[in-house]
Design a protein around this motif. Sequence first.
Motif, PDB file in Angstrom:
ATOM      1  N   ILE A  63      10.177 -59.774 -33.300  1.00 11.66           N
ATOM      2  CA  ILE A  63       8.861 -59.344 -32.836  1.00 11.66           C
ATOM      3  C   ILE A  63       8.579 -59.925 -31.455  1.00 11.66           C
ATOM      4  O   ILE A  63       9.171 -60.941 -31.071  1.00 11.66           O
ATOM      5  CB  ILE A  63       7.741 -59.751 -33.826  1.00 11.66           C
ATOM      6  CG1 ILE A  63       7.734 -61.267 -34.052  1.00 11.66           C
ATOM      7  CG2 ILE A  63       7.903 -59.007 -35.149  1.00 11.66           C
ATOM      8  CD1 ILE A  63       6.588 -61.753 -34.946  1.00 11.66           C
ATOM      9  N   GLU A  64       7.700 -59.276 -30.708  1.00  8.70           N
ATOM     10  CA  GLU A  64       7.341 -59.740 -29.375  1.00  8.70           C
ATOM     11  C   GLU A  64       5.945 -59.249 -29.021  1.00  8.70           C
ATOM     12  O   GLU A  64       5.398 -58.354 -29.674  1.00  8.70           O
ATOM     13  CB  GLU A  64       8.344 -59.246 -28.336  1.00  8.70           C
ATOM     14  CG  GLU A  64       8.412 -57.733 -28.210  1.00  8.70           C
ATOM     15  CD  GLU A  64       9.436 -57.274 -27.178  1.00  8.70           C
ATOM     16  OE1 GLU A  64       9.911 -58.127 -26.414  1.00  8.70           O
ATOM     17  OE2 GLU A  64       9.747 -56.074 -27.147  1.00  8.70           O
ATOM     18  N   TYR A 124       4.713 -56.114 -31.271  1.00  2.00           N
ATOM     19  CA  TYR A 124       5.763 -55.103 -31.361  1.00  2.00           C
ATOM     20  C   TYR A 124       6.954 -55.600 -32.171  1.00  2.00           C
ATOM     21  O   TYR A 124       7.229 -56.796 -32.217  1.00  2.00           O
ATOM     22  CB  TYR A 124       6.277 -54.739 -29.965  1.00  2.00           C
ATOM     23  CG  TYR A 124       5.236 -54.274 -28.990  1.00  2.00           C
ATOM     24  CD1 TYR A 124       4.877 -52.935 -28.919  1.00  2.00           C
ATOM     25  CD2 TYR A 124       4.630 -55.177 -28.118  1.00  2.00           C
ATOM     26  CE1 TYR A 124       3.936 -52.500 -28.001  1.00  2.00           C
ATOM     27  CE2 TYR A 124       3.681 -54.753 -27.198  1.00  2.00           C
ATOM     28  CZ  TYR A 124       3.339 -53.419 -27.154  1.00  2.00           C
ATOM     29  OH  TYR A 124       2.402 -52.988 -26.240  1.00  2.00           O
ATOM     30  N   ALA A 125       7.670 -54.644 -32.761  1.00  2.00           N
ATOM     31  CA  ALA A 125       8.977 -54.926 -33.342  1.00  2.00           C
ATOM     32  C   ALA A 125      10.029 -54.466 -32.339  1.00  2.00           C
ATOM     33  O   ALA A 125       9.899 -53.400 -31.724  1.00  2.00           O
ATOM     34  CB  ALA A 125       9.154 -54.177 -34.660  1.00  2.00           C
ATOM     35  N   LYS A 144      10.445 -49.315 -22.647  1.00  4.82           N
ATOM     36  CA  LYS A 144      10.433 -50.495 -23.503  1.00  4.82           C
ATOM     37  C   LYS A 144      10.829 -50.070 -24.917  1.00  4.82           C
ATOM     38  O   LYS A 144      10.139 -49.255 -25.538  1.00  4.82           O
ATOM     39  CB  LYS A 144       9.039 -51.130 -23.530  1.00  4.82           C
ATOM     40  CG  LYS A 144       8.477 -51.455 -22.150  1.00  4.82           C
ATOM     41  CD  LYS A 144       9.226 -52.560 -21.477  1.00  4.82           C
ATOM     42  CE  LYS A 144       8.574 -52.934 -20.149  1.00  4.82           C
ATOM     43  NZ  LYS A 144       9.293 -54.010 -19.443  1.00  4.82           N
ATOM     44  N   LEU A 145      11.932 -50.616 -25.413  1.00  2.00           N
ATOM     45  CA  LEU A 145      12.414 -50.238 -26.749  1.00  2.00           C
ATOM     46  C   LEU A 145      11.767 -51.124 -27.800  1.00  2.00           C
ATOM     47  O   LEU A 145      12.317 -52.137 -28.230  1.00  2.00           O
ATOM     48  CB  LEU A 145      13.944 -50.359 -26.805  1.00  2.00           C
ATOM     49  CG  LEU A 145      14.718 -49.431 -25.868  1.00  2.00           C
ATOM     50  CD1 LEU A 145      16.214 -49.628 -26.053  1.00  2.00           C
ATOM     51  CD2 LEU A 145      14.333 -47.970 -26.091  1.00  2.00           C
ATOM     52  N   HIS A 146      10.567 -50.742 -28.187  1.00  2.00           N
ATOM     53  CA  HIS A 146       9.872 -51.486 -29.232  1.00  2.00           C
ATOM     54  C   HIS A 146       8.882 -50.574 -29.944  1.00  2.00           C
ATOM     55  O   HIS A 146       8.531 -49.503 -29.451  1.00  2.00           O
ATOM     56  CB  HIS A 146       9.159 -52.720 -28.655  1.00  2.00           C
ATOM     57  CG  HIS A 146       8.198 -52.419 -27.547  1.00  2.00           C
ATOM     58  ND1 HIS A 146       7.986 -53.258 -26.491  1.00  2.00           N
ATOM     59  CD2 HIS A 146       7.395 -51.349 -27.325  1.00  2.00           C
ATOM     60  CE1 HIS A 146       7.089 -52.735 -25.672  1.00  2.00           C
ATOM     61  NE2 HIS A 146       6.717 -51.581 -26.155  1.00  2.00           N
ATOM     62  N   ALA A 147       8.450 -51.003 -31.113  1.00  2.00           N
ATOM     63  CA  ALA A 147       7.531 -50.212 -31.932  1.00  2.00           C
ATOM     64  C   ALA A 147       6.291 -51.033 -32.237  1.00  2.00           C
ATOM     65  O   ALA A 147       6.397 -52.200 -32.637  1.00  2.00           O
ATOM     66  CB  ALA A 147       8.220 -49.791 -33.235  1.00  2.00           C
ATOM     67  N   THR A 148       5.124 -50.447 -32.080  1.00  2.00           N
ATOM     68  CA  THR A 148       3.875 -51.141 -32.389  1.00  2.00           C
ATOM     69  C   THR A 148       3.773 -51.367 -33.890  1.00  2.00           C
ATOM     70  O   THR A 148       3.881 -50.434 -34.683  1.00  2.00           O
ATOM     71  CB  THR A 148       2.673 -50.316 -31.912  1.00  2.00           C
ATOM     72  OG1 THR A 148       2.742 -50.164 -30.495  1.00  2.00           O
ATOM     73  CG2 THR A 148       1.364 -50.999 -32.282  1.00  2.00           C
ATOM     74  N   GLU A 208       9.519 -64.633 -36.204  1.00  2.00           N
ATOM     75  CA  GLU A 208      10.172 -64.351 -34.933  1.00  2.00           C
ATOM     76  C   GLU A 208      11.391 -63.451 -35.074  1.00  2.00           C
ATOM     77  O   GLU A 208      11.622 -62.544 -34.278  1.00  2.00           O
ATOM     78  CB  GLU A 208      10.585 -65.659 -34.259  1.00  2.00           C
ATOM     79  CG  GLU A 208      11.312 -65.475 -32.940  1.00  2.00           C
ATOM     80  CD  GLU A 208      11.758 -66.797 -32.334  1.00  2.00           C
ATOM     81  OE1 GLU A 208      12.272 -66.783 -31.202  1.00  2.00           O
ATOM     82  OE2 GLU A 208      11.596 -67.839 -33.011  1.00  2.00           O
ATOM     83  N   ASN A 209      12.182 -63.660 -36.103  1.00  2.00           N
ATOM     84  CA  ASN A 209      13.424 -62.899 -36.292  1.00  2.00           C
ATOM     85  C   ASN A 209      13.383 -61.997 -37.525  1.00  2.00           C
ATOM     86  O   ASN A 209      14.429 -61.637 -38.077  1.00  2.00           O
ATOM     87  CB  ASN A 209      14.603 -63.866 -36.404  1.00  2.00           C
ATOM     88  CG  ASN A 209      14.793 -64.682 -35.137  1.00  2.00           C
ATOM     89  OD1 ASN A 209      14.814 -64.145 -34.034  1.00  2.00           O
ATOM     90  ND2 ASN A 209      14.918 -66.005 -35.291  1.00  2.00           N
ATOM     91  N   PHE A 210      12.191 -61.619 -37.956  1.00  2.00           N
ATOM     92  CA  PHE A 210      12.061 -60.768 -39.146  1.00  2.00           C
ATOM     93  C   PHE A 210      12.831 -59.470 -38.946  1.00  2.00           C
ATOM     94  O   PHE A 210      12.719 -58.802 -37.920  1.00  2.00           O
ATOM     95  CB  PHE A 210      10.591 -60.460 -39.423  1.00  2.00           C
ATOM     96  CG  PHE A 210      10.356 -59.762 -40.733  1.00  2.00           C
ATOM     97  CD1 PHE A 210      10.114 -60.495 -41.887  1.00  2.00           C
ATOM     98  CD2 PHE A 210      10.391 -58.384 -40.821  1.00  2.00           C
ATOM     99  CE1 PHE A 210       9.896 -59.850 -43.095  1.00  2.00           C
ATOM    100  CE2 PHE A 210      10.187 -57.729 -42.019  1.00  2.00           C
ATOM    101  CZ  PHE A 210       9.939 -58.474 -43.165  1.00  2.00           C
TER     102      PHE A 210
END
Length: 354
Positions: free
Chosen positions: A223-224, A237-238, A274-278, A319-321
């Motif tokens: 996550i970030e 975000y994931a 940005k490669l992430h998902a809300t 953090e690393n889920f």
Amino acid sequence: MEVLRPTLIRIGGRIYRKNIIQQQSYPNEEEDDFYAGPGDLTDEPCDAFMVEETERGFQCAVEVPSPLYKYIIGKKGETRKRLETETRTSISIPKPGMEGQIVITGQQRSGVISARTRIDVLAESFRKKQPFTHFLSFALNQPAIQEKFLQFKEEVLEKCSKDHGVNSSLFQNPAKLHLTIGTLVLLNEQEIQKACELLQRSKEDFIDKTVGGKSLTVEVAGIEYMNDDPAMIDVLYAKVHMKDGSDKLQLIADRLMEQFVTSGLMMKEWDRVKLHATIMNTLFRKDPNVEEKNSATTGKSSFKERETFDGRNILKIFENFCFGELQLNSVHLSQRFSTDSSGYYATSEQLTFS
């Protein structure tokens, strides 16, 4: 805005400088007058416009979606009158709600081109103020991902619900988990059709060469957040990345963005997608169906209405889920504020590449 680095507007393959002007806020912006006058742009003749010579002079037609007519007409028709007076042209605009061409006629070719240029700038300026209607997306809502997301939600509420602002209203609808490539403002059926055709062309242009007819094995893990202070987060975000460590997903996303930006259907927000998902968003507090707004495409920001949450413990614990792996084999042209039978966004077009 810096004097040496002014805002640039790209229209029809040409670039115009937007000069610094005094801007005022009005309570009813839609009805207010806006005028691209002589000081706002240079009206030099160019070959980008198709100007037809007629028995009475010259004529040029321009395609403008009907929702933008009112900005070209102006309050009580004043914008159109000034355009006609200063360019010595006549401007015919279809009736409100009717799609068609705006036709400019005049005795001087330079006047017709000047009017056309100013209309283009008006339309482009107010298009940027419209909320986005569609977005390109990869769906991440496969059952296994949804199940892990619900597990994440349950554990966050169990371990972090006492942290400021953290509650169940923040979480994304699991059926709508997605990766956004970019947002679009499509104001009529012609623009939607243009976007659909452009998406399908991308398969032959570059996607087939990148994936070789195979689906992409993607992992959603970690996550970030984007803002500086983890104690005051608006969106969590994931992370999304290729399982094999390649950059295929990034390449496809970036090329799609570039293709749509070049066509004029999408505004460029970042150098790379940005490669992430809300997964958590403070906008969901008021409306669970809202999508993240982008100030570049909506013009107005709702950030001032948001109540941030303290994400420090969430970031530390999760953090690393790992939300799991999935096979991506399609890109969607998704409709904002919509839902299909699966619970995902309604799709105007879908490109399948495996």
